[in-house]
Design an enzyme around this catalytic site. Sequence first.
Site, PDB file in Angstrom:
ATOM      1  N   ASP A 230      -1.871   6.588   6.077  1.00  0.00           N
ATOM      2  CA  ASP A 230      -2.956   5.722   5.386  1.00  0.00           C
ATOM      3  C   ASP A 230      -3.237   4.799   6.802  1.00  0.00           C
ATOM      4  OD1 ASP A 230      -4.715   3.935   4.464  1.00  0.00           O
ATOM      5  OD2 ASP A 230      -3.336   3.639   2.868  1.00  0.00           O
TER       6      ASP A 230
ATOM      7  N   TRP B 220       0.881  -1.216   0.085  1.00  0.00           N
ATOM      8  CA  TRP B 220       0.052   0.066   0.033  1.00  0.00           C
ATOM      9  C   TRP B 220       0.957   1.294   0.232  1.00  0.00           C
ATOM     10  CZ3 TRP B 220      -4.420  -0.580  -2.465  1.00  0.00           C
ATOM     11  CH2 TRP B 220      -4.929  -1.859  -1.898  1.00  0.00           C
TER      12      TRP B 220
ATOM     13  N   LYS C 209     -12.296  -1.750   5.762  1.00  0.00           N
ATOM     14  CA  LYS C 209     -11.647  -2.776   6.549  1.00  0.00           C
ATOM     15  C   LYS C 209     -12.244  -2.645   8.026  1.00  0.00           C
ATOM     16  CE  LYS C 209      -9.122  -2.996   2.830  1.00  0.00           C
ATOM     17  NZ  LYS C 209      -8.112  -2.254   2.538  1.00  0.00           N
TER      18      LYS C 209
HETATM   19  C1  LIG Z   1      -7.377  -1.554   1.099  1.00  0.00           C
HETATM   20  C2  LIG Z   1      -6.432  -0.429   1.371  1.00  0.00           C
HETATM   21  C3  LIG Z   1      -6.266   0.678   0.501  1.00  0.00           C
HETATM   22  C4  LIG Z   1      -7.027   0.753  -0.559  1.00  0.00           C
HETATM   23  O1  LIG Z   1      -8.292   1.156  -0.376  1.00  0.00           O
HETATM   24  P1  LIG Z   1      -9.507   1.423  -1.618  1.00  0.00           P
HETATM   25  O2  LIG Z   1     -10.473   1.893  -0.848  1.00  0.00           O
HETATM   26  O3  LIG Z   1      -9.799   0.085  -2.278  1.00  0.00           O
HETATM   27  O4  LIG Z   1      -8.920   2.151  -2.534  1.00  0.00           O
HETATM   28  C5  LIG Z   1      -5.210   1.434   0.736  1.00  0.00           C
HETATM   29  N1  LIG Z   1      -4.485   1.344   1.943  1.00  0.00           N
HETATM   30  C6  LIG Z   1      -4.662   0.352   2.663  1.00  0.00           C
HETATM   31  C7  LIG Z   1      -3.748   0.334   3.720  1.00  0.00           C
HETATM   32  C8  LIG Z   1      -5.609  -0.452   2.402  1.00  0.00           C
HETATM   33  O5  LIG Z   1      -5.717  -1.680   3.528  1.00  0.00           O
END
Ligand SMILES: *Cc1c(COP(=O)(O)O)cnc(C)c1O
Length: 359
Positions: free
Chosen positions: A171, A102, A195
């Site tokens: 993030d 990521w 998540k």
């Molecule tokens: C799932 C995830 C993303 C991407 O998320 P989307 O909503 O599919 O764009 C980005 N960063 C992390 C840490 C993730 O777990």
Amino acid sequence: MSTIYNFSAGPAVLPKEVLQQARDEMLDWHGSGMSVMEMSHRGKEFMSIAEKTENDLRELADIPQNYKILFLQGGASSQFAMVPMNLLRGKTTADYINTGQWSTKAIEEAGRYCTVNVAASSQDKHFTYIPPQNEWRLNPQAAYVHYTSNETIGGVEFHWIPDTDVPLVADMSSDILSRPLDVTRYGLIYAGAQKNLGPAGLTLVIVREDLLGEPLPATPTLYDYQIHAQNDSMYNTPPTYAMYITGLVFAWLKKQGGLAAMETINNTKANLLYDYLDSTDFYHCPVARTDRSRMNIPFTLKNSTLDVEFLKQAQQNGLLQLKGHRSVGGMRASIYNAMPLEGVAKLVAFMKEFASRHA
Ligand SMILES: *Cc1c(COP(=O)(O)O)cnc(C)c1O
């Protein structure tokens, strides 16, 4: 039918009580005669839902008034562009910490807008650890420092907050609200909801007010944080139903005792699985002990020819979506806030039994 436990990395398990409440309110929300899906986002019913959702989050995470909470669309991936577009603020470079897939994606996207300085990376050991801050080579010219607090695929997590002179950006898609959060240490926090917060379609941004209002020229209107902040996330239609469900999750978190209580239970859950993994040669967890994720736990079978059989029998035992990410292989158990302790206990019991039958 015995209880089913869903270990999906995302979209992921939601608290059963939340889904039951959503079911009960599906056709008629609080006597309004409407489903939340059918409401105008500017009507008094939805406005009250949006307000409670924001207030509950502010209370849960102790978010000061000089931070805006934005309810956006586009996924965490949209933030990979939106962050540099808004936070460069006249500078031309930003620091990124690369701890996995990521972070790598965030770095690639930021490279379209600025010079990215990868100040630290754990790529040398296949992203199985977090580089300690005393090894980072931060650039004093950087507009901000970006890191990924939990790598959903690799299963590494920061158990400390970096210390930076420039705004810190995180993030937190896969570990937000899994423990108490000191928002004041950050310039900006973002997370896709699917998540640890709610359904897909909602992207949460928490941003310090003074960082707004200086986007790159030609930034699309919808990519300008200031526009959303000035319009209480209602410049255009926000993801109303996803906001409603996420609001129910916030209320559920408060009922569990808040983020400190979640941290305790999350530690208990993760330790249960890691202690077992470390006690046996049948399974293996590749991640450095100090940097292991409490949310996403990757593990392999010593004999990988048993992978398919493991997944099949797990499924027969009501343990779903344990297949590892296609890039890593093996297994991954995602045990977010909504995964009860009993689910992890049942997984460990199954793993022990499977190991004894195939030893
Ligand atoms: C799932 C995830 C993303 C991407 O998320 P989307 O909503 O599919 O764009 C980005 N960063 C992390 C840490 C993730 O777990």
